[in-house]
Design an enzyme around this catalytic site. Structure first.
Site, mmCIF file in Angstrom:
data_model
loop_
_atom_site.group_PDB
_atom_site.id
_atom_site.type_symbol
_atom_site.label_atom_id
_atom_site.label_comp_id
_atom_site.label_asym_id
_atom_site.label_seq_id
_atom_site.Cartn_x
_atom_site.Cartn_y
_atom_site.Cartn_z
ATOM 1 C CG HIS A 218 -89.470 -75.887 -7.149
ATOM 2 N ND1 HIS A 218 -90.699 -76.337 -6.711
ATOM 3 C CD2 HIS A 218 -89.603 -74.533 -7.236
ATOM 4 C CE1 HIS A 218 -91.516 -75.321 -6.543
ATOM 5 N NE2 HIS A 218 -90.872 -74.216 -6.863
ATOM 6 C CB SER A 219 -88.614 -80.819 -11.292
ATOM 7 O OG SER A 219 -87.722 -81.740 -10.688
#
Length: 513
Positions: A141-142
């Site tokens: 998700h980063s």
């Protein structure tokens, strides 16, 4: 070349754990074109992908310090990437149906990514009946949020079968940064000036973000309107415990036109209908387990703040919190109150200057991130009970190496304290809903997907909307999403309780104990 990771992106790295990995994924189902067998198409595609060794951002990004021993983590471009690790070729056990596919992807989604390598994997899965195959992709998700992922998907896949035949591998396409990269070394004075300007802009926006957060805190201490949901106002429930490492996946598909017909009849938005059927489904699931709290559950709703021309990676989201009114038994009253809650939350967010939204999001999410980093996630009251996300996708068919993308489902992350995530993506006239849940906390989770269909039928009956179809197609065909039309009845229909069968769709089920 090193690239600083923004604070919001980096937060997903710091809260990563073995039981709660912070990657998101997708399941794409393709149909092989006429004149080619599935074996031929898959063999051709696998050969193409295995020969593709050019990697574009973010597929070539890896962490400068895999153990995150720095407060300022950076992405660096990897010199060597082991394609055999990142790209896998799998096959389903016979009979190769939705259940088997859901079981395999649930297992694949349970495993964390290796922080020593670029944070993504892609699995081509053959053996699905009906001349089809699947592509499961996961990425940390980063590196990407939902809207960024959909924009990347539109670049990876072609708009026609012919166009898609000449496109490179997905990892060779990558994202496009709005900022033109400067290949010349930057002087220290220029770097200092840029840092100062960024800090000054951030400082100017802090007061507005702080005021918005203080308003929410005052509302939490002295509530003036139950429709205005605030952080930590939701009760603890069985979906707010600590999670294990194993995941469950369930999916459901509806014609987007059908959802719009109900929204139009109720004079609300498509997202309001989506929230209402999710609320009804959660309420029924908890009631059956004698676990429905006396206080209403709340939902965190991601809101994209990404500019229309931004094709870069990373995260450009904020959050609003909505009351789901799970204590309300009447479906129309619940829908009306959910709409009022989301309207109030959106108005508060839109009242802020654009520059303040990022600071507001960081301050809003900080308590949740601190819970996760400290190990208190799932042990204390959650900031909100679940995440429900609506991501707009392409309105037209897409193709991959000559094969048509039939259905696309988002698969999200679940941190400690939030054992359920519900995300919908609209694609080519479809409304594709995916439920990602903790394996142990949510047994028989596919019932949630079935219950959303029954909740939709309940709203149609209450509003006097019927749904007629010229033909009932199986889930493998997109025709079912284009050949149905809404018909408004003159009088509200009187209907018996809905059955588990919903229109032309059926859920992809995760394995049961």
């Amino acid at each position: 070349m090193a690239r600083n990771i923004p604070l919001l992106d980096a937060s997903w790295l710091y809260v990563e754990s073995k039981e709660a990995p912070m990657h998101v994924g997708s399941m794409a189902i393709f149909t092989v074109p006429e004149g080619e067998t599935t074996q031929q198409a898959v063999g051709r595609i696998v050969q193409l992908l295995r020969n593709s060794v050019e990697f574009a951002p973010p597929f070539n990004y890896r962490l400068s310090s895999p153990r995150l021993l720095t407060l300022m983590p950076k992405w660096i471009e990897a010199d060597k990437i082991d394609l055999d690790y990142h790209f896998r070729h799998s096959a389903l056990p016979a009979p190769g149906g939705e259940r088997e596919l859901g079981t395999l992807i649930s297992r694949l989604h349970s495993h964390p990514l290796d922080f020593r390598k670029p944070l993504w994997e892609m699995h081509l899965i053959e053996g699905l009946y009906g001349n089809r195959f699947a592509l499961y992709t996961k990425m940390h998700h980063s590196l990407m949020d939902g809207v960024g992922g959909m924009r990347l998907m539109e670049r990876i896949f072609g708009k026609s079968a012919k166009e898609s035949m000449s496109l490179p591998a997905p990892w060779s396409v990558g994202t496009i940064s709005r900022k033109k990269k400067n290949t010349e070394p930057q002087h220290f004075a220029d770097q200092a000036r840029e840092a100062w300007e960024a800090a000054k802009l951030s400082g100017q926006s802090l007061p507005a973000a702080g005021r918005a957060l203080m308003d929410l805190m005052r509302e939490a201490v002295k509530p003036t309107d139950p429709a205005l949901a605030t952080p930590f106002s939701g009760p603890k429930s069985i979906v707010n415990k600590r999670v294990g490492g194993a995941r469950r996946l369930a999916t459901q598909t509806y014609p987007l036109e059908r959802i719009r017909a109900v929204a139009e009849a109720a004079k609300v938005s498509v997202n309001d209908i989506f929230l209402a059927i999710c609320s009804s489904s959660i309420r029924r699931y908890l009631l059956e387990r004698d676990a429905l709290p006396s206080e209403s559950l709340t939902a965190g709703l991601p809101v994209s703040v990404r500019p229309a021309d931004d094709l870069d990676g990373g995260n450009a989201i904020s959050f609003i919190i909505a009351n789901l009114y799970t204590t309300e038994s009447d479906p129309l009253t619940r829908l009306k109150e959910i709409r009022r809650s989301t309207q109030l939350a959106k108005a508060n967010l839109q009242a802020m200057p654009k520059e303040a939204i990022n600071n507001y999001t960081i301050m809003l999410m900080a308590p949740m991130m601190l819970q996760l980093v400290s190990g208190l996630g799932g042990l204390t009251r959650p900031i909100f009970n679940t995440v429900i996300s609506n991501v707009p996708g392409p309105s037209r068919d897409l193709y991959f190496s000559g094969c048509r993308l039939e259905q696309f489902y988002p698969i999200s992350l679940i941190p400690h304290g939030q054992a359920l995530n519900i995300t919908v993506v609209s694609y080519s006239g479809q409304f594709n809903v995916a439920f990602t849940g903790d394996h142990d906390a949510l047994p028989s989770m596919q019932r949630l997907s079935v219950y959303t269909g029954e909740a939709l039928e309940e709203l149609e009956a209450a509003l006097g909307v019927t749904w007629e179809s010229k033909r009932v197609e199986p889930i493998v065909s997109s025709k079912a999403t284009t050949e149905k039309r809404p018909v408004a009845a003159k009088k509200p229909a009187v209907r018996k309780p809905a059955t588990a069968k919903v229109g032309a769709s059926k859920p992809v089920k995760a394995a049961e104990d």
